[in-house]
Design a protein around this motif. Sequence first.
Motif, PDB file in Angstrom:
ATOM      1  N   ALA A   1      -1.077   3.214   4.177  1.00 27.37           N
ATOM      2  CA  ALA A   1      -1.577   4.549   3.829  1.00 27.37           C
ATOM      3  C   ALA A   1      -1.174   5.568   4.890  1.00 27.37           C
ATOM      4  CB  ALA A   1      -3.101   4.513   3.673  1.00 27.37           C
ATOM      5  N   LEU A   2      -1.290   5.190   6.157  1.00 21.60           N
ATOM      6  CA  LEU A   2      -0.918   6.110   7.239  1.00 21.60           C
ATOM      7  C   LEU A   2       0.572   6.458   7.203  1.00 21.60           C
ATOM      8  CD1 LEU A   2      -2.896   4.954  10.389  1.00 21.60           C
ATOM      9  CD2 LEU A   2      -2.989   7.169   9.265  1.00 21.60           C
ATOM     10  N   VAL A   3       1.390   5.462   6.906  1.00 20.48           N
ATOM     11  CA  VAL A   3       2.834   5.709   6.832  1.00 20.48           C
ATOM     12  C   VAL A   3       3.137   6.743   5.755  1.00 20.48           C
ATOM     13  CG1 VAL A   3       5.036   4.625   6.176  1.00 20.48           C
ATOM     14  CG2 VAL A   3       3.520   3.499   7.816  1.00 20.48           C
ATOM     15  N   TRP A   4       2.395   6.712   4.663  1.00 18.73           N
ATOM     16  CA  TRP A   4       2.604   7.697   3.606  1.00 18.73           C
ATOM     17  C   TRP A   4       1.980   9.043   3.978  1.00 18.73           C
ATOM     18  CZ3 TRP A   4       0.381  11.049   0.208  1.00 18.73           C
ATOM     19  CH2 TRP A   4       1.164  11.470  -0.861  1.00 18.73           C
ATOM     20  N   LEU A   5       0.809   9.018   4.604  1.00 25.53           N
ATOM     21  CA  LEU A   5       0.070  10.246   4.887  1.00 25.53           C
ATOM     22  C   LEU A   5       0.663  11.076   6.026  1.00 25.53           C
ATOM     23  CD1 LEU A   5      -3.578   8.840   4.676  1.00 25.53           C
ATOM     24  CD2 LEU A   5      -2.456  10.337   3.009  1.00 25.53           C
ATOM     25  N   LEU A   6       1.149  10.432   7.071  1.00 17.81           N
ATOM     26  CA  LEU A   6       1.614  11.170   8.253  1.00 17.81           C
ATOM     27  C   LEU A   6       2.658  12.246   7.946  1.00 17.81           C
ATOM     28  CD1 LEU A   6       1.689   8.526  11.102  1.00 17.81           C
ATOM     29  CD2 LEU A   6       0.498  10.707  11.108  1.00 17.81           C
ATOM     30  N   PRO A   7       3.723  11.943   7.225  1.00 15.60           N
ATOM     31  CA  PRO A   7       4.711  12.996   6.993  1.00 15.60           C
ATOM     32  C   PRO A   7       4.241  14.089   6.031  1.00 15.60           C
ATOM     33  CG  PRO A   7       5.513  10.875   6.148  1.00 15.60           C
ATOM     34  CD  PRO A   7       4.175  10.646   6.754  1.00 15.60           C
TER      35      PRO A   7
ATOM     36  N   ALA B   1       0.837  -1.209   0.000  1.00 19.84           N
ATOM     37  CA  ALA B   1       0.000   0.000   0.000  1.00 19.84           C
ATOM     38  C   ALA B   1       0.867   1.252   0.000  1.00 19.84           C
ATOM     39  CB  ALA B   1      -0.934   0.008   1.207  1.00 19.84           C
ATOM     40  N   ARG B   2       1.919   1.262   0.779  1.00 24.23           N
ATOM     41  CA  ARG B   2       2.819   2.418   0.846  1.00 24.23           C
ATOM     42  C   ARG B   2       3.445   2.673  -0.515  1.00 24.23           C
ATOM     43  NH1 ARG B   2       6.171   5.751   0.158  1.00 24.23           N
ATOM     44  NH2 ARG B   2       7.570   6.712   1.627  1.00 24.23           N
ATOM     45  N   TRP B   3       3.871   1.616  -1.170  1.00 26.35           N
ATOM     46  CA  TRP B   3       4.487   1.741  -2.491  1.00 26.35           C
ATOM     47  C   TRP B   3       3.469   2.238  -3.522  1.00 26.35           C
ATOM     48  CZ3 TRP B   3       3.542  -1.340  -6.915  1.00 26.35           C
ATOM     49  CH2 TRP B   3       4.426  -1.120  -7.968  1.00 26.35           C
ATOM     50  N   ALA B   4       2.259   1.647  -3.521  1.00 30.99           N
ATOM     51  CA  ALA B   4       1.234   2.044  -4.495  1.00 30.99           C
ATOM     52  C   ALA B   4       0.787   3.483  -4.275  1.00 30.99           C
ATOM     53  CB  ALA B   4       0.039   1.094  -4.398  1.00 30.99           C
ATOM     54  N   ILE B   5       0.623   3.881  -3.029  1.00 33.80           N
ATOM     55  CA  ILE B   5       0.192   5.257  -2.745  1.00 33.80           C
ATOM     56  C   ILE B   5       1.277   6.244  -3.142  1.00 33.80           C
ATOM     57  CG2 ILE B   5      -0.369   6.848  -0.857  1.00 33.80           C
ATOM     58  CD1 ILE B   5      -1.932   4.541   0.407  1.00 33.80           C
TER      59      ILE B   5
ATOM     60  N   ALA C   1      -4.007  14.822   2.084  1.00 39.50           N
ATOM     61  CA  ALA C   1      -3.430  13.850   3.014  1.00 39.50           C
ATOM     62  C   ALA C   1      -4.012  14.051   4.412  1.00 39.50           C
ATOM     63  CB  ALA C   1      -1.908  13.978   3.039  1.00 39.50           C
ATOM     64  N   ALA C   2      -4.159  15.300   4.816  1.00 41.89           N
ATOM     65  CA  ALA C   2      -4.759  15.578   6.129  1.00 41.89           C
ATOM     66  C   ALA C   2      -6.220  15.129   6.159  1.00 41.89           C
ATOM     67  CB  ALA C   2      -4.657  17.063   6.447  1.00 41.89           C
ATOM     68  N   ASN C   3      -6.915  15.287   5.043  1.00 39.39           N
ATOM     69  CA  ASN C   3      -8.322  14.868   4.974  1.00 39.39           C
ATOM     70  C   ASN C   3      -8.473  13.347   4.973  1.00 39.39           C
ATOM     71  OD1 ASN C   3      -9.034  17.560   4.863  1.00 39.39           O
ATOM     72  ND2 ASN C   3      -9.235  17.583   2.626  1.00 39.39           N
ATOM     73  N   ASP C   4      -7.459  12.634   4.464  1.00 37.68           N
ATOM     74  CA  ASP C   4      -7.516  11.172   4.404  1.00 37.68           C
ATOM     75  C   ASP C   4      -7.121  10.494   5.717  1.00 37.68           C
ATOM     76  OD1 ASP C   4      -8.413  11.104   1.800  1.00 37.68           O
ATOM     77  OD2 ASP C   4      -6.422  10.802   0.924  1.00 37.68           O
ATOM     78  N   MET C   5      -6.492  11.235   6.614  1.00 39.82           N
ATOM     79  CA  MET C   5      -5.999  10.647   7.861  1.00 39.82           C
ATOM     80  C   MET C   5      -7.100   9.993   8.710  1.00 39.82           C
ATOM     81  SD  MET C   5      -2.643  10.958   8.395  1.00 39.82           S
ATOM     82  CE  MET C   5      -2.559  10.971  10.157  1.00 39.82           C
TER      83      MET C   5
ATOM     84  N   LEU D   1      -5.484   8.892  -7.189  1.00 39.46           N
ATOM     85  CA  LEU D   1      -6.455   8.124  -6.418  1.00 39.46           C
ATOM     86  C   LEU D   1      -7.555   9.023  -5.859  1.00 39.46           C
ATOM     87  CD1 LEU D   1      -4.027   5.856  -4.352  1.00 39.46           C
ATOM     88  CD2 LEU D   1      -5.440   5.164  -6.276  1.00 39.46           C
ATOM     89  N   PRO D   2      -8.768   8.479  -5.709  1.00 39.02           N
ATOM     90  CA  PRO D   2      -9.827   9.255  -5.058  1.00 39.02           C
ATOM     91  C   PRO D   2      -9.531   9.354  -3.561  1.00 39.02           C
ATOM     92  CG  PRO D   2     -10.610   7.043  -5.528  1.00 39.02           C
ATOM     93  CD  PRO D   2      -9.241   7.167  -6.149  1.00 39.02           C
ATOM     94  N   PRO D   3     -10.196  10.257  -2.860  1.00 38.45           N
ATOM     95  CA  PRO D   3      -9.986  10.350  -1.405  1.00 38.45           C
ATOM     96  C   PRO D   3     -10.344   9.033  -0.726  1.00 38.45           C
ATOM     97  CG  PRO D   3     -11.427  12.115  -2.189  1.00 38.45           C
ATOM     98  CD  PRO D   3     -11.169  11.214  -3.350  1.00 38.45           C
TER      99      PRO D   3
END
Length: 187
Positions: free
Chosen positions: A121-127, A42-46, A135-139, A53-55
């Motif tokens: 997804a979280l690993v990608w979104l957090l930073p 997931a991290r790689w694909a994101i 990214a903040a909206n997807d958290m 990608l959609p939200p």
Amino acid sequence: MTESPTSGPPSPSGSPQPPRPTFPPTRSSSLLLVLLAAGVAARWAIDLWYGKLPPLSWSPAVTLTVVAGCVAVIAAWARPRIRRTRPGLPPVNPLLAARLAVLAKASAVLGALAAGLFVGALVWLLPRKDEISAAANDMPAAIAGVTAGLLLIAAALWLEHVCRVPSTPTNSQDGTGQDGVSNPDVE
């Protein structure tokens, strides 16, 4: 189902019986491996396709939570019938108990897969939550997805535990019960 490497107890004629099939409990290491593999994928694909990608939707988290609730209700229903703790309740058909055990295993793997995807997804979104508003909206949806996946794992492992054959008195050092069936609770 796997077969145990040892043969069953000798029959009255003295010849060993064929091995009995077993259904081993889910290993936490297997669930962790699924979770990590899904997270890395997931991290790689994101990382590659986040802009396309959609939200993140709340639907997977809600669905996983409903499934976890259903699995927990099934476990609560089956427990007194399998353990025979409440007099008057009919016992669970052994074939149904086996099907519930398979449902539990599949649900645990699904929960690990879903939790892993959302952890990735979280690993990608957090930073990136301060830099990218999406990214903040997807958290919140990602956090809910991880939580729902973990709830499903917990409910599935409980159902799997409930579906284990209750302990029987043993008549030998090898852990076989009076009926010759292996008892996994005896070491």
